[in-house]
Motif scaffolding. Structure first.
Motif, PDB file in Angstrom:
ATOM      1  N   ALA A   1      -5.209   2.710   4.974  1.00  0.00           N
ATOM      2  CA  ALA A   1      -5.117   1.628   5.956  1.00  0.00           C
ATOM      3  C   ALA A   1      -5.482   0.287   5.323  1.00  0.00           C
ATOM      4  O   ALA A   1      -4.832  -0.734   5.572  1.00  0.00           O
ATOM      5  CB  ALA A   1      -6.035   1.921   7.141  1.00  0.00           C
ATOM      6  N   ILE A   2      -6.502   0.286   4.485  1.00  0.00           N
ATOM      7  CA  ILE A   2      -6.936  -0.957   3.838  1.00  0.00           C
ATOM      8  C   ILE A   2      -5.906  -1.407   2.801  1.00  0.00           C
ATOM      9  O   ILE A   2      -5.634  -2.607   2.658  1.00  0.00           O
ATOM     10  CB  ILE A   2      -8.329  -0.755   3.210  1.00  0.00           C
ATOM     11  N   ALA A   3      -5.308  -0.453   2.097  1.00  0.00           N
ATOM     12  CA  ALA A   3      -4.277  -0.806   1.111  1.00  0.00           C
ATOM     13  C   ALA A   3      -3.119  -1.548   1.765  1.00  0.00           C
ATOM     14  O   ALA A   3      -2.534  -2.457   1.173  1.00  0.00           O
ATOM     15  CB  ALA A   3      -3.768   0.457   0.409  1.00  0.00           C
ATOM     16  N   ALA A   4      -2.803  -1.153   2.999  1.00  0.00           N
ATOM     17  CA  ALA A   4      -1.677  -1.778   3.712  1.00  0.00           C
ATOM     18  C   ALA A   4      -2.005  -3.189   4.191  1.00  0.00           C
ATOM     19  O   ALA A   4      -1.092  -3.949   4.526  1.00  0.00           O
ATOM     20  CB  ALA A   4      -1.269  -0.916   4.897  1.00  0.00           C
ATOM     21  N   ARG A   5      -3.287  -3.540   4.216  1.00  0.00           N
ATOM     22  CA  ARG A   5      -3.693  -4.841   4.764  1.00  0.00           C
ATOM     23  C   ARG A   5      -4.284  -5.778   3.722  1.00  0.00           C
ATOM     24  O   ARG A   5      -4.758  -6.871   4.070  1.00  0.00           O
ATOM     25  CB  ARG A   5      -4.712  -4.609   5.887  1.00  0.00           C
ATOM     26  N   THR A   6      -4.324  -5.363   2.462  1.00  0.00           N
ATOM     27  CA  THR A   6      -4.875  -6.206   1.402  1.00  0.00           C
ATOM     28  C   THR A   6      -3.883  -6.292   0.247  1.00  0.00           C
ATOM     29  O   THR A   6      -2.931  -5.512   0.174  1.00  0.00           O
ATOM     30  CB  THR A   6      -6.207  -5.632   0.896  1.00  0.00           C
ATOM     31  N   ALA A   7      -4.149  -7.216  -0.672  1.00  0.00           N
ATOM     32  CA  ALA A   7      -3.208  -7.416  -1.778  1.00  0.00           C
ATOM     33  C   ALA A   7      -3.877  -7.449  -3.149  1.00  0.00           C
ATOM     34  O   ALA A   7      -3.227  -7.184  -4.153  1.00  0.00           O
ATOM     35  CB  ALA A   7      -2.441  -8.727  -1.572  1.00  0.00           C
TER      36      ALA A   7
ATOM     37  N   LEU B   1      -2.240   7.171  -3.002  1.00  0.00           N
ATOM     38  CA  LEU B   1      -2.902   5.896  -2.775  1.00  0.00           C
ATOM     39  C   LEU B   1      -2.557   4.889  -3.872  1.00  0.00           C
ATOM     40  O   LEU B   1      -2.324   3.704  -3.596  1.00  0.00           O
ATOM     41  CB  LEU B   1      -4.420   6.092  -2.706  1.00  0.00           C
ATOM     42  N   ASP B   2      -2.483   5.357  -5.108  1.00  0.00           N
ATOM     43  CA  ASP B   2      -2.129   4.464  -6.202  1.00  0.00           C
ATOM     44  C   ASP B   2      -0.687   3.971  -6.072  1.00  0.00           C
ATOM     45  O   ASP B   2      -0.368   2.850  -6.473  1.00  0.00           O
ATOM     46  CB  ASP B   2      -2.328   5.166  -7.548  1.00  0.00           C
ATOM     47  N   ALA B   3       0.174   4.795  -5.494  1.00  0.00           N
ATOM     48  CA  ALA B   3       1.555   4.352  -5.253  1.00  0.00           C
ATOM     49  C   ALA B   3       1.594   3.251  -4.185  1.00  0.00           C
ATOM     50  O   ALA B   3       2.439   2.360  -4.235  1.00  0.00           O
ATOM     51  CB  ALA B   3       2.421   5.535  -4.822  1.00  0.00           C
ATOM     52  N   LEU B   4       0.670   3.326  -3.215  1.00  0.00           N
ATOM     53  CA  LEU B   4       0.602   2.311  -2.158  1.00  0.00           C
ATOM     54  C   LEU B   4      -0.020   1.013  -2.656  1.00  0.00           C
ATOM     55  O   LEU B   4       0.347  -0.075  -2.189  1.00  0.00           O
ATOM     56  CB  LEU B   4      -0.211   2.842  -0.977  1.00  0.00           C
ATOM     57  N   ALA B   5      -0.975   1.121  -3.579  1.00  0.00           N
ATOM     58  CA  ALA B   5      -1.673  -0.058  -4.102  1.00  0.00           C
ATOM     59  C   ALA B   5      -1.803   0.096  -5.612  1.00  0.00           C
ATOM     60  O   ALA B   5      -2.880   0.406  -6.121  1.00  0.00           O
ATOM     61  CB  ALA B   5      -3.045  -0.198  -3.449  1.00  0.00           C
ATOM     62  N   PRO B   6      -0.717  -0.085  -6.352  1.00  0.00           N
ATOM     63  CA  PRO B   6      -0.714   0.200  -7.793  1.00  0.00           C
ATOM     64  C   PRO B   6      -1.803  -0.561  -8.554  1.00  0.00           C
ATOM     65  O   PRO B   6      -1.947  -1.773  -8.398  1.00  0.00           O
ATOM     66  CB  PRO B   6       0.679  -0.261  -8.232  1.00  0.00           C
TER      67      PRO B   6
END
Length: 333
Positions: free
Chosen positions: A61-67, A93-98
């Motif tokens: 959820a946090i990965a989707a809302r941060t950069a 998770l790493d694929a969502l926020a490399p």
């Protein structure tokens, strides 16, 4: 000094536990704006005070809302789980926020004995922790396991150019030794022991370290701190945390109370513990807290501190992180 954040999704009296989860996500967005390097999440089970039970779900959820901010577990209590499944979760998770995922693991149960057995019926599961760490590293990094291992030739997907960074968490010498042996980054839970054993664990880690996942010792310390616009206000807010820590000494757990409701009569032993807790607490204005944080970092010879803050009022918690970031000169977005 580099600053990061650990949040535990603390339940607060008068609000539903689900609100604590949503507040954690909002806090991550807030801390990214104020220049914190990492945002870590803990794992506890069947505890009415700390309701963050699934850090890997919150991380998504946090990965989707941060950069920018790194997102991590502090940690996954590995003996409860299959190392292969954990590797798969964190590869997703790493694929969502490399390149932004930290995989912190620990051996402690994060639960009472009965709850631990519900998570993993094997009462000796923790004995296999070192082997699990070796397996987890191989699957996370896309490396093969040794000849004869049942998992040889099995891979955790999705695979990519980046991978989660594996961290060892601990509050004793055991984790320090294991982190040094494997050449892993190491994080000491100063907030659990109120600093007891911290310097010794870091010294042991550095002494035992041999190059592995990282080429040189890499350590941080998770410390409790609270800042407010005035020192008086900070100590007023601290009453909620103070009550929770004193209660924990006698096995009492419950939601965090508002400061105005936190006072109760203490026994002589409890009062002595309370005074000691206050004497060590990093509480005050942003400048006062940062001064204490810098002194701790210098004494331990570390470059990064991970700050954990409990307040009943979510806005007071966000304000604390804002004041600390400003006093420390973090690069706000």
């Amino acid at each position: 000094m580099r600053l990061s954040v650990l949040d535990q999704s603390v339940a607060c009296a008068g609000r539903g536990q689900d609100a604590a989860i949503r507040q954690t996500v909002a806090l991550a967005e807030h801390c990214e704006r104020f220049g914190y390097a990492r945002f870590w999440l803990s794992e506890h089970h069947s505890l009415p005070t700390i309701v963050g039970t699934a850090p890997e779900v919150l991380m998504a959820a946090i990965a989707a809302r941060t950069a920018r901010i790194r997102i991590g577990s502090a940690g996954v209590m590995l003996p409860h789980y299959s190392a292969f499944k954990v590797a798969e979760q964190f590869r997703v998770l790493d694929a969502l926020a490399p390149g932004r995922i930290d995989l912190g693991v620990g051996r402690a149960p994060g639960a009472d004995h009965r709850t631990s057995l519900l998570l993993n019926p094997d009462p000796r599961a923790a004995d296999h922790f070192p082997q699990q760490v070796r397996e987890l590293h191989a699957w996370v990094m896309g490396e093969d396991l040794p000849e004869g291992h049942a998992g040889r030739g099995i891979h955790a997907h999705p695979r990519a150019a980046t991978a989660p960074q594996l961290w060892m968490l601990g509050s004793s010498g055991y984790g320090a030794q294991l982190a040094g042996h494997f050449g892993m980054p190491y994080s000491f839970a100063h907030f659990i022991t109120d600093g007891e054993g911290c310097a010794d664990a870091l010294e042991l880690y550095r002494h035992m370290f041999r190059p592995g996942l990282v080429e040189r010792p890499l350590a941080n310390v998770c410390v409790w701190a609270l800042a407010a616009d005035s020192e008086e206000e900070a100590w007023r807010l601290f009453a909620s945390r103070e009550r929770a820590r004193v209660d924990r000494q006698t096995g009492r757990f419950g939601p965090l109370l508002p400061p105005e409701e936190a006072a109760r009569p203490y026994t002589e032993a409890e009062e002595a513990f309370r005074r000691n807790l206050r004497s060590r607490a990093m509480v005050g204005t942003g400048e006062q807290v940062v001064q204490k944080l810098r002194a701790l970092a210098e004494s331990l010879e570390i470059e990064e501190l991970v700050v954990i803050t409990w307040t009943w009022d979510a806005q007071a918690q966000r304000r604390s992180y804002e004041l600390i970031a400003q006093a420390a000169g973090l690069p706000a977005a």
